[in-house]
Scaffold this motif. Sequence first.
Motif, PDB file in Angstrom:
ATOM      1  N   HIS A  60     -40.057  85.856  -9.752  1.00  0.00           N
ATOM      2  CA  HIS A  60     -40.192  86.594  -8.493  1.00  0.00           C
ATOM      3  C   HIS A  60     -39.349  85.927  -7.429  1.00  0.00           C
ATOM      4  O   HIS A  60     -38.864  84.815  -7.619  1.00  0.00           O
ATOM      5  CB  HIS A  60     -41.659  86.719  -8.068  1.00  0.00           C
ATOM      6  CG  HIS A  60     -42.496  85.525  -8.354  1.00  0.00           C
ATOM      7  ND1 HIS A  60     -42.412  84.357  -7.648  1.00  0.00           N
ATOM      8  CD2 HIS A  60     -43.430  85.315  -9.302  1.00  0.00           C
ATOM      9  CE1 HIS A  60     -43.266  83.485  -8.132  1.00  0.00           C
ATOM     10  NE2 HIS A  60     -43.892  84.033  -9.154  1.00  0.00           N
ATOM     11  N   HIS A  85     -48.601  82.543  -2.151  1.00  0.00           N
ATOM     12  CA  HIS A  85     -47.305  83.178  -2.310  1.00  0.00           C
ATOM     13  C   HIS A  85     -46.717  83.418  -0.924  1.00  0.00           C
ATOM     14  O   HIS A  85     -47.431  83.879  -0.032  1.00  0.00           O
ATOM     15  CB  HIS A  85     -47.440  84.539  -3.004  1.00  0.00           C
ATOM     16  CG  HIS A  85     -48.043  84.463  -4.355  1.00  0.00           C
ATOM     17  ND1 HIS A  85     -48.807  85.471  -4.895  1.00  0.00           N
ATOM     18  CD2 HIS A  85     -48.003  83.492  -5.307  1.00  0.00           C
ATOM     19  CE1 HIS A  85     -49.198  85.147  -6.113  1.00  0.00           C
ATOM     20  NE2 HIS A  85     -48.730  83.935  -6.376  1.00  0.00           N
ATOM     21  N   GLU A 122     -43.358  92.800  -0.970  1.00  0.00           N
ATOM     22  CA  GLU A 122     -42.255  92.498  -1.882  1.00  0.00           C
ATOM     23  C   GLU A 122     -41.054  93.420  -1.673  1.00  0.00           C
ATOM     24  O   GLU A 122     -39.948  93.081  -2.086  1.00  0.00           O
ATOM     25  CB  GLU A 122     -42.741  92.540  -3.328  1.00  0.00           C
ATOM     26  CG  GLU A 122     -43.753  91.443  -3.620  1.00  0.00           C
ATOM     27  CD  GLU A 122     -44.212  91.409  -5.062  1.00  0.00           C
ATOM     28  OE1 GLU A 122     -43.335  91.283  -5.949  1.00  0.00           O
ATOM     29  OE2 GLU A 122     -45.426  91.506  -5.296  1.00  0.00           O
TER      30      GLU A 122
END
Length: 129
Positions: free
Chosen positions: A66, A122, A41
């Motif tokens: 996100h 993800h 991230e």
Amino acid sequence: MPIQKEHKEFHAVEMDGDGWHSPPGYPEEIEQKILAGSLDEINKTGNRTRLLRFRPGAYTTKPFVHDYWEEVYLISGDLIVGDANPAERISSFAPNTYACRPPGIYHGPFKSETGCLLLELHYYEQSAP
């Protein structure tokens, strides 16, 4: 070069033993198990496949947002989804339901009365070389 997931053949996934932990920012009654991949991230690269389970009565208190894509498949149990706007209706979902969210979409908070198991993917969108 995009981060690739590791090659893994069929193998048993331990549902009651090691490898489960609460993701950062989640209550301890919600646990994840990473099946493959890694999501960075900080550098906004990578991808991961994980199981996310809610113990009966587990809940989050605020919406999530996100900067990566998220696909979610509800395998078992119930999932109650509140809206980012408290005045909006709350929805309840049963197994075999699916969501696909692009980056930047507020979603949640979440609750499960009986407990639930989710399969989540993800990933960051890769720019063309």
